[in-house]
Design a protein around this motif. Structure first.
Motif, PDB file in Angstrom:
ATOM      1  N   ILE A 150     137.028  57.757 -53.282  1.00 57.40           N
ATOM      2  CA  ILE A 150     135.893  58.119 -52.453  1.00 57.40           C
ATOM      3  C   ILE A 150     134.767  58.772 -53.241  1.00 57.40           C
ATOM      4  CG2 ILE A 150     136.941  60.323 -51.790  1.00 57.40           C
ATOM      5  CD1 ILE A 150     135.675  59.885 -49.005  1.00 57.40           C
ATOM      6  N   PHE A 151     135.089  59.656 -54.193  1.00 54.46           N
ATOM      7  CA  PHE A 151     134.021  60.329 -54.928  1.00 54.46           C
ATOM      8  C   PHE A 151     133.364  59.376 -55.930  1.00 54.46           C
ATOM      9  CE2 PHE A 151     136.691  64.025 -53.663  1.00 54.46           C
ATOM     10  CZ  PHE A 151     135.772  64.571 -52.778  1.00 54.46           C
ATOM     11  N   ALA A 152     134.118  58.421 -56.440  1.00 54.16           N
ATOM     12  CA  ALA A 152     133.515  57.390 -57.289  1.00 54.16           C
ATOM     13  C   ALA A 152     132.575  56.518 -56.466  1.00 54.16           C
ATOM     14  CB  ALA A 152     134.603  56.536 -57.934  1.00 54.16           C
ATOM     15  N   ALA A 153     132.943  56.263 -55.210  1.00 53.01           N
ATOM     16  CA  ALA A 153     132.077  55.484 -54.319  1.00 53.01           C
ATOM     17  C   ALA A 153     130.779  56.225 -54.038  1.00 53.01           C
ATOM     18  CB  ALA A 153     132.801  55.165 -53.019  1.00 53.01           C
ATOM     19  N   CYS A 154     130.879  57.551 -53.844  1.00 53.92           N
ATOM     20  CA  CYS A 154     129.667  58.368 -53.649  1.00 53.92           C
ATOM     21  C   CYS A 154     128.761  58.294 -54.871  1.00 53.92           C
ATOM     22  CB  CYS A 154     130.045  59.821 -53.396  1.00 53.92           C
ATOM     23  SG  CYS A 154     130.804  60.148 -51.795  1.00 53.92           S
ATOM     24  N   LEU A 155     129.365  58.416 -56.053  1.00 56.80           N
ATOM     25  CA  LEU A 155     128.600  58.363 -57.294  1.00 56.80           C
ATOM     26  C   LEU A 155     127.927  57.011 -57.454  1.00 56.80           C
ATOM     27  CD1 LEU A 155     127.784  59.524 -60.053  1.00 56.80           C
ATOM     28  CD2 LEU A 155     129.976  58.726 -60.951  1.00 56.80           C
ATOM     29  N   ALA A 156     128.669  55.937 -57.219  1.00 55.79           N
ATOM     30  CA  ALA A 156     128.113  54.594 -57.375  1.00 55.79           C
ATOM     31  C   ALA A 156     126.993  54.336 -56.375  1.00 55.79           C
ATOM     32  CB  ALA A 156     129.217  53.553 -57.211  1.00 55.79           C
ATOM     33  N   THR A 157     127.224  54.728 -55.116  1.00 60.89           N
ATOM     34  CA  THR A 157     126.195  54.526 -54.094  1.00 60.89           C
ATOM     35  C   THR A 157     124.937  55.300 -54.431  1.00 60.89           C
ATOM     36  OG1 THR A 157     127.882  54.202 -52.386  1.00 60.89           O
ATOM     37  CG2 THR A 157     125.670  54.715 -51.637  1.00 60.89           C
ATOM     38  N   GLY A 158     125.096  56.559 -54.838  1.00 53.75           N
ATOM     39  CA  GLY A 158     123.932  57.367 -55.182  1.00 53.75           C
ATOM     40  C   GLY A 158     123.174  56.814 -56.375  1.00 53.75           C
ATOM     41  N   ALA A 159     123.904  56.357 -57.403  1.00 56.52           N
ATOM     42  CA  ALA A 159     123.250  55.816 -58.592  1.00 56.52           C
ATOM     43  C   ALA A 159     122.488  54.526 -58.270  1.00 56.52           C
ATOM     44  CB  ALA A 159     124.289  55.564 -59.684  1.00 56.52           C
ATOM     45  N   ILE A 160     123.110  53.649 -57.470  1.00 58.15           N
ATOM     46  CA  ILE A 160     122.432  52.401 -57.088  1.00 58.15           C
ATOM     47  C   ILE A 160     121.224  52.705 -56.209  1.00 58.15           C
ATOM     48  CG2 ILE A 160     122.686  50.251 -55.778  1.00 58.15           C
ATOM     49  CD1 ILE A 160     125.686  50.325 -56.591  1.00 58.15           C
ATOM     50  N   TRP A 161     121.386  53.639 -55.308  1.00 52.74           N
ATOM     51  CA  TRP A 161     120.298  54.055 -54.431  1.00 52.74           C
ATOM     52  C   TRP A 161     119.125  54.597 -55.248  1.00 52.74           C
ATOM     53  CZ3 TRP A 161     120.629  59.169 -51.260  1.00 52.74           C
ATOM     54  CH2 TRP A 161     119.549  59.244 -50.359  1.00 52.74           C
ATOM     55  N   GLY A 162     119.434  55.421 -56.266  1.00 47.12           N
ATOM     56  CA  GLY A 162     118.378  55.927 -57.129  1.00 47.12           C
ATOM     57  C   GLY A 162     117.692  54.814 -57.894  1.00 47.12           C
ATOM     58  N   LEU A 163     118.468  53.887 -58.480  1.00 47.11           N
ATOM     59  CA  LEU A 163     117.906  52.766 -59.225  1.00 47.11           C
ATOM     60  C   LEU A 163     117.016  51.903 -58.341  1.00 47.11           C
ATOM     61  CD1 LEU A 163     117.811  50.992 -61.791  1.00 47.11           C
ATOM     62  CD2 LEU A 163     119.868  49.833 -60.931  1.00 47.11           C
ATOM     63  N   TRP A 164     117.380  51.753 -57.097  1.00 48.11           N
ATOM     64  CA  TRP A 164     116.609  50.950 -56.145  1.00 48.11           C
ATOM     65  C   TRP A 164     115.162  51.434 -56.046  1.00 48.11           C
ATOM     66  CZ3 TRP A 164     115.071  52.737 -51.087  1.00 48.11           C
ATOM     67  CH2 TRP A 164     114.618  51.731 -50.220  1.00 48.11           C
ATOM     68  N   HIS A 165     114.933  52.739 -56.276  1.00 54.21           N
ATOM     69  CA  HIS A 165     113.592  53.315 -56.192  1.00 54.21           C
ATOM     70  C   HIS A 165     112.760  53.090 -57.454  1.00 54.21           C
ATOM     71  CE1 HIS A 165     115.583  55.731 -53.018  1.00 54.21           C
ATOM     72  NE2 HIS A 165     114.384  55.922 -52.516  1.00 54.21           N
ATOM     73  N   LEU A 166     113.326  52.508 -58.507  1.00 52.38           N
ATOM     74  CA  LEU A 166     112.665  52.447 -59.814  1.00 52.38           C
ATOM     75  C   LEU A 166     111.228  51.923 -59.777  1.00 52.38           C
ATOM     76  CD1 LEU A 166     112.862  52.817 -62.887  1.00 52.38           C
ATOM     77  CD2 LEU A 166     113.823  50.493 -63.021  1.00 52.38           C
ATOM     78  N   PRO A 167     110.899  50.855 -59.035  1.00 49.57           N
ATOM     79  CA  PRO A 167     109.511  50.355 -59.071  1.00 49.57           C
ATOM     80  C   PRO A 167     108.470  51.394 -58.680  1.00 49.57           C
ATOM     81  CG  PRO A 167     110.962  48.753 -58.021  1.00 49.57           C
ATOM     82  CD  PRO A 167     111.771  49.991 -58.208  1.00 49.57           C
ATOM     83  N   LEU A 168     108.855  52.406 -57.901  1.00 51.01           N
ATOM     84  CA  LEU A 168     107.886  53.411 -57.475  1.00 51.01           C
ATOM     85  C   LEU A 168     107.368  54.221 -58.649  1.00 51.01           C
ATOM     86  CD1 LEU A 168     109.601  54.709 -54.192  1.00 51.01           C
ATOM     87  CD2 LEU A 168     107.861  52.934 -54.442  1.00 51.01           C
ATOM     88  N   TRP A 169     108.144  54.299 -59.741  1.00 50.45           N
ATOM     89  CA  TRP A 169     107.697  55.032 -60.926  1.00 50.45           C
ATOM     90  C   TRP A 169     106.633  54.251 -61.704  1.00 50.45           C
ATOM     91  CZ3 TRP A 169     111.394  57.152 -58.309  1.00 50.45           C
ATOM     92  CH2 TRP A 169     111.645  58.525 -58.459  1.00 50.45           C
ATOM     93  N   PHE A 170     106.414  53.004 -61.354  1.00 49.73           N
ATOM     94  CA  PHE A 170     105.403  52.176 -62.008  1.00 49.73           C
ATOM     95  C   PHE A 170     104.256  51.850 -61.054  1.00 49.73           C
ATOM     96  CE2 PHE A 170     109.404  51.565 -64.149  1.00 49.73           C
ATOM     97  CZ  PHE A 170     109.072  51.559 -65.491  1.00 49.73           C
ATOM     98  N   THR A 171     104.252  52.494 -59.889  1.00 47.90           N
ATOM     99  CA  THR A 171     103.254  52.227 -58.860  1.00 47.90           C
ATOM    100  C   THR A 171     102.229  53.348 -58.851  1.00 47.90           C
ATOM    101  OG1 THR A 171     104.953  51.124 -57.517  1.00 47.90           O
ATOM    102  CG2 THR A 171     102.887  51.710 -56.420  1.00 47.90           C
ATOM    103  N   GLN A 172     100.997  53.037 -59.224  1.00 47.55           N
ATOM    104  CA  GLN A 172      99.943  54.044 -59.259  1.00 47.55           C
ATOM    105  C   GLN A 172      99.653  54.554 -57.849  1.00 47.55           C
ATOM    106  OE1 GLN A 172      98.479  55.258 -62.115  1.00 47.55           O
ATOM    107  NE2 GLN A 172     100.055  54.010 -63.109  1.00 47.55           N
ATOM    108  N   GLY A 173      99.676  55.869 -57.685  1.00 50.91           N
ATOM    109  CA  GLY A 173      99.382  56.465 -56.397  1.00 50.91           C
ATOM    110  C   GLY A 173     100.606  56.784 -55.567  1.00 50.91           C
ATOM    111  N   ALA A 174     101.782  56.362 -56.033  1.00 55.44           N
ATOM    112  CA  ALA A 174     103.004  56.616 -55.270  1.00 55.44           C
ATOM    113  C   ALA A 174     103.476  58.061 -55.415  1.00 55.44           C
ATOM    114  CB  ALA A 174     104.112  55.657 -55.698  1.00 55.44           C
ATOM    115  N   GLY A 175     102.902  58.779 -56.350  1.00 58.93           N
ATOM    116  CA  GLY A 175     103.227  60.197 -56.501  1.00 58.93           C
ATOM    117  C   GLY A 175     104.520  60.473 -57.222  1.00 58.93           C
ATOM    118  N   ARG A 176     105.032  59.493 -57.959  1.00 56.92           N
ATOM    119  CA  ARG A 176     106.308  59.699 -58.659  1.00 56.92           C
ATOM    120  C   ARG A 176     106.126  59.947 -60.155  1.00 56.92           C
ATOM    121  NH1 ARG A 176     110.818  59.006 -54.985  1.00 56.92           N
ATOM    122  NH2 ARG A 176     109.859  58.216 -53.073  1.00 56.92           N
ATOM    123  N   GLU A 177     104.881  59.869 -60.634  1.00 59.83           N
ATOM    124  CA  GLU A 177     104.636  59.881 -62.068  1.00 59.83           C
ATOM    125  C   GLU A 177     105.138  61.146 -62.764  1.00 59.83           C
ATOM    126  OE1 GLU A 177     102.378  59.497 -59.740  1.00 59.83           O
ATOM    127  OE2 GLU A 177     101.445  57.527 -59.940  1.00 59.83           O
TER     128      GLU A 177
END
Length: 254
Positions: A150-177
């Protein structure tokens, strides 16, 4: 959206991830390219439409995997099922961060009023965070828990969820810079732990909607100043999560 020929024969977790990323990443990477080139602004109608379309990737993927196919009745049951038995846990998971983070702040950040803060919460609940929980917590995490601890599943889900947001770091104005991406992924893993505990304690996706939306809202609208109280909130939610995991429902009941 082009799917593999034998898509229906893949594991549910694989189908979920394919659908999620095939919806979100084309929209978000296009937004990143257009804003970086100065063709559109992130806040423009096109930029807003592309961002919103991407946000609903996990939602659409989750609803598409409802056993028997999506209908309004099944969709409502998928979202709100287990809400009554989840109420005590939901209340605890909402009150703890709300009370401690409010105490840790100097009030609302500049530009926010109580009304606009409530509007931010409703937006986070419906279109910019909470809606994702029909995928990440209601589909992906339980599927992973069938195969790994279960804790490995939490880690994997969280890591994939974080990676899913990656394009926002390359989007001007998204406030992630200015936010380091590794730190954001670490936060996603921690939040995934809390959300997973809440889901497994009662089996209600809407409870996770509420916690996810509240977390996004508090981070955005409060002027946090007390690091010690912020850490107290983190520790309190982690302790509450450990207690919730101890009484978690069997996967078959979820």
């Amino acid at each position: 959206m082009k799917l593999p020929r034998h898509y229906s024969g893949l594991r549910a977790s694989t189908r979920f991830l394919l659908t999620t990323f095939l919806i979100t990443w084309p929209a978000w990477w296009l937004n990143a390219a257009l804003t970086s080139a100065g063709i559109i602004e992130y806040s423009s109608p096109i930029g807003t439409a592309l961002h919103t379309a991407g946000v609903f990737g996990p939602t659409v993927a989750g609803l598409s995997l409802i056993p028997g196919g999506f209908t309004l009745k099944r969709g409502l049951a998928f979202t709100f099922g287990g809400l009554r038995r989840s109420l005590p846990w939901t209340a605890a998971f909402l009150v703890v961060p709300l009370a401690l983070l409010t105490a840790a702040s100097d009030g609302l950040a500049e530009g926010f009023s109580p009304i606009s803060a409530m509007g931010a919460f409703l937006a986070a609940l419906m279109v910019s965070g909470g809606n994702e929980e029909l995928g990440w917590r209601a589909v992906l995490e339980p599927e992973l828990e069938r195969r790994i601890p279960i804790f490995a599943a939490c880690l994997a889900t969280g890591a994939i969820w974080g990676l899913w947001h990656l394009p926002l770091w390359f989007t001007q104005g998204a406030g992630r810079e200015t936010a380091p991406f590794p730190a954001f992924v670490a936060l996603a893993v921690l939040l995934s732990f809390w959300l997973s505990a809440l889901y497994r304690a009662g089996g209600c996706a809407f409870s996770c909607h509420l916690l996810h939306a509240l977390a996004n809202t508090l981070i955005g609208v409060l002027s946090l100043s007390s690091i010690s109280l912020v850490m107290a909130a983190v520790l309190a939610l982690t302790g509450l999560s450990l207690a919730a995991f101890r009484r978690r429902l069997p996967i078959k009941e979820v």
